[in-house]
Design a protein around this motif. Sequence first.
Motif, PDB file in Angstrom:
ATOM      1  N   ALA A  65     113.901  33.545 -40.558  1.00  0.00           N
ATOM      2  CA  ALA A  65     113.631  32.206 -41.091  1.00  0.00           C
ATOM      3  C   ALA A  65     114.835  31.291 -40.899  1.00  0.00           C
ATOM      4  O   ALA A  65     114.700  30.145 -40.451  1.00  0.00           O
ATOM      5  CB  ALA A  65     113.254  32.294 -42.565  1.00  0.00           C
ATOM      6  N   ALA A  66     116.025  31.780 -41.226  1.00  0.00           N
ATOM      7  CA  ALA A  66     117.236  30.962 -41.107  1.00  0.00           C
ATOM      8  C   ALA A  66     117.559  30.634 -39.655  1.00  0.00           C
ATOM      9  O   ALA A  66     117.962  29.510 -39.332  1.00  0.00           O
ATOM     10  CB  ALA A  66     118.418  31.668 -41.774  1.00  0.00           C
ATOM     11  N   VAL A  67     117.390  31.600 -38.752  1.00  0.00           N
ATOM     12  CA  VAL A  67     117.642  31.360 -37.327  1.00  0.00           C
ATOM     13  C   VAL A  67     116.639  30.343 -36.788  1.00  0.00           C
ATOM     14  O   VAL A  67     116.996  29.457 -36.006  1.00  0.00           O
ATOM     15  CB  VAL A  67     117.613  32.678 -36.531  1.00  0.00           C
ATOM     16  N   VAL A  86     113.122  24.778 -35.563  1.00  0.00           N
ATOM     17  CA  VAL A  86     111.723  25.106 -35.812  1.00  0.00           C
ATOM     18  C   VAL A  86     111.388  24.761 -37.269  1.00  0.00           C
ATOM     19  O   VAL A  86     112.182  25.021 -38.173  1.00  0.00           O
ATOM     20  CB  VAL A  86     111.456  26.605 -35.545  1.00  0.00           C
ATOM     21  N   GLU A  87     110.215  24.198 -37.480  1.00  0.00           N
ATOM     22  CA  GLU A  87     109.748  23.959 -38.843  1.00  0.00           C
ATOM     23  C   GLU A  87     109.396  25.320 -39.449  1.00  0.00           C
ATOM     24  O   GLU A  87     108.630  26.093 -38.860  1.00  0.00           O
ATOM     25  CB  GLU A  87     108.519  23.057 -38.825  1.00  0.00           C
ATOM     26  N   VAL A  88     109.943  25.630 -40.619  1.00  0.00           N
ATOM     27  CA  VAL A  88     109.771  26.952 -41.222  1.00  0.00           C
ATOM     28  C   VAL A  88     109.195  26.831 -42.628  1.00  0.00           C
ATOM     29  O   VAL A  88     109.610  25.990 -43.420  1.00  0.00           O
ATOM     30  CB  VAL A  88     111.112  27.718 -41.284  1.00  0.00           C
ATOM     31  N   SER A  89     108.245  27.714 -42.919  1.00  0.00           N
ATOM     32  CA  SER A  89     107.711  27.881 -44.258  1.00  0.00           C
ATOM     33  C   SER A  89     107.878  29.354 -44.605  1.00  0.00           C
ATOM     34  O   SER A  89     107.280  30.223 -43.977  1.00  0.00           O
ATOM     35  CB  SER A  89     106.233  27.483 -44.304  1.00  0.00           C
ATOM     36  N   LEU A  90     108.725  29.642 -45.584  1.00  0.00           N
ATOM     37  CA  LEU A  90     109.008  31.014 -46.019  1.00  0.00           C
ATOM     38  C   LEU A  90     108.279  31.271 -47.333  1.00  0.00           C
ATOM     39  O   LEU A  90     108.481  30.537 -48.309  1.00  0.00           O
ATOM     40  CB  LEU A  90     110.514  31.207 -46.195  1.00  0.00           C
ATOM     41  N   ALA A 142     117.302  24.043 -47.184  1.00  0.00           N
ATOM     42  CA  ALA A 142     117.860  22.775 -46.729  1.00  0.00           C
ATOM     43  C   ALA A 142     116.985  22.101 -45.669  1.00  0.00           C
ATOM     44  O   ALA A 142     116.953  20.870 -45.599  1.00  0.00           O
ATOM     45  CB  ALA A 142     119.265  22.986 -46.176  1.00  0.00           C
ATOM     46  N   ALA A 143     116.282  22.891 -44.865  1.00  0.00           N
ATOM     47  CA  ALA A 143     115.546  22.289 -43.757  1.00  0.00           C
ATOM     48  C   ALA A 143     114.109  22.781 -43.629  1.00  0.00           C
ATOM     49  O   ALA A 143     113.401  22.382 -42.708  1.00  0.00           O
ATOM     50  CB  ALA A 143     116.291  22.551 -42.446  1.00  0.00           C
ATOM     51  N   GLY A 144     113.671  23.631 -44.522  1.00  0.00           N
ATOM     52  CA  GLY A 144     112.318  24.176 -44.452  1.00  0.00           C
ATOM     53  C   GLY A 144     111.668  24.163 -45.822  1.00  0.00           C
ATOM     54  O   GLY A 144     112.124  23.466 -46.730  1.00  0.00           O
ATOM     55  N   THR A 145     110.636  24.964 -45.949  1.00  0.00           N
ATOM     56  CA  THR A 145     109.898  25.070 -47.204  1.00  0.00           C
ATOM     57  C   THR A 145     109.953  26.518 -47.679  1.00  0.00           C
ATOM     58  O   THR A 145     109.753  27.434 -46.889  1.00  0.00           O
ATOM     59  CB  THR A 145     108.421  24.678 -47.002  1.00  0.00           C
ATOM     60  N   VAL A 146     110.202  26.706 -48.976  1.00  0.00           N
ATOM     61  CA  VAL A 146     110.161  28.042 -49.569  1.00  0.00           C
ATOM     62  C   VAL A 146     109.126  27.998 -50.692  1.00  0.00           C
ATOM     63  O   VAL A 146     109.181  27.127 -51.555  1.00  0.00           O
ATOM     64  CB  VAL A 146     111.535  28.486 -50.108  1.00  0.00           C
ATOM     65  N   THR A 147     108.207  28.952 -50.641  1.00  0.00           N
ATOM     66  CA  THR A 147     107.110  28.990 -51.602  1.00  0.00           C
ATOM     67  C   THR A 147     107.052  30.355 -52.264  1.00  0.00           C
ATOM     68  O   THR A 147     107.127  31.383 -51.592  1.00  0.00           O
ATOM     69  CB  THR A 147     105.758  28.715 -50.903  1.00  0.00           C
ATOM     70  N   LEU A 148     106.890  30.358 -53.556  1.00  0.00           N
ATOM     71  CA  LEU A 148     106.667  31.576 -54.340  1.00  0.00           C
ATOM     72  C   LEU A 148     105.170  31.699 -54.593  1.00  0.00           C
ATOM     73  O   LEU A 148     104.533  30.752 -55.070  1.00  0.00           O
ATOM     74  CB  LEU A 148     107.437  31.503 -55.665  1.00  0.00           C
ATOM     75  N   VAL A 195     112.464  28.688 -61.416  1.00  0.00           N
ATOM     76  CA  VAL A 195     112.865  28.967 -60.044  1.00  0.00           C
ATOM     77  C   VAL A 195     113.988  28.053 -59.551  1.00  0.00           C
ATOM     78  O   VAL A 195     114.251  26.998 -60.116  1.00  0.00           O
ATOM     79  CB  VAL A 195     111.666  28.911 -59.069  1.00  0.00           C
ATOM     80  N   VAL A 196     114.606  28.490 -58.473  1.00  0.00           N
ATOM     81  CA  VAL A 196     115.649  27.726 -57.806  1.00  0.00           C
ATOM     82  C   VAL A 196     115.076  26.360 -57.420  1.00  0.00           C
ATOM     83  O   VAL A 196     113.929  26.267 -56.960  1.00  0.00           O
ATOM     84  CB  VAL A 196     116.134  28.481 -56.542  1.00  0.00           C
ATOM     85  N   GLU A 197     115.875  25.328 -57.582  1.00  0.00           N
ATOM     86  CA  GLU A 197     115.434  23.988 -57.220  1.00  0.00           C
ATOM     87  C   GLU A 197     115.019  23.952 -55.745  1.00  0.00           C
ATOM     88  O   GLU A 197     115.718  24.477 -54.883  1.00  0.00           O
ATOM     89  CB  GLU A 197     116.550  22.978 -57.461  1.00  0.00           C
ATOM     90  N   GLY A 198     113.870  23.370 -55.493  1.00  0.00           N
ATOM     91  CA  GLY A 198     113.367  23.263 -54.130  1.00  0.00           C
ATOM     92  C   GLY A 198     112.309  24.290 -53.783  1.00  0.00           C
ATOM     93  O   GLY A 198     111.603  24.139 -52.790  1.00  0.00           O
ATOM     94  N   ILE A 199     112.189  25.339 -54.582  1.00  0.00           N
ATOM     95  CA  ILE A 199     111.151  26.347 -54.345  1.00  0.00           C
ATOM     96  C   ILE A 199     109.902  25.933 -55.111  1.00  0.00           C
ATOM     97  O   ILE A 199     109.966  25.614 -56.296  1.00  0.00           O
ATOM     98  CB  ILE A 199     111.606  27.755 -54.777  1.00  0.00           C
TER      99      ILE A 199
END
Length: 120
Positions: free
Chosen positions: A26-28, A34-38, A73-79, A94-98
């Motif tokens: 995801a980080a790479v 690349v647009e990333v959604s984790l 910082a540059a993608g989306t993180v979803t729980l 949760v962590v801010e941004g998740i």
Amino acid sequence: MANKLVIKVTAGADAPERCSQAFTVAAVAVASGVEVSLWLTGESAWFALPGRAAEFELPHSAPLPDLLESVLAAGTVTLCTQCAARRDIAQADVVEGIRIAGSQVFVGEIMADGVQALVY
């Protein structure tokens, strides 16, 4: 070539190599533009909580907090909604941004044109 990468990580400290691989990919991808959604599911759900990523250790791997920070910082993180509920984790925890979201959002993301999905 896909213009978005959706990564679903199910592993946490229970399977550290698989977990680290998902966060590293995801980080790479983010660093490559690349647009990333984790998606954090299963045991990786715990990493949505402040400080939990810092507890993760795996020799010869990048620190998990750094990897998570770069994706945030540059993608989306979803729980995952159900994973959060099973662990009594609320959005306020949760962590801010998740964000917390469910299967409908996940399916919408992976079914979009130009998306590549990976599961770890």
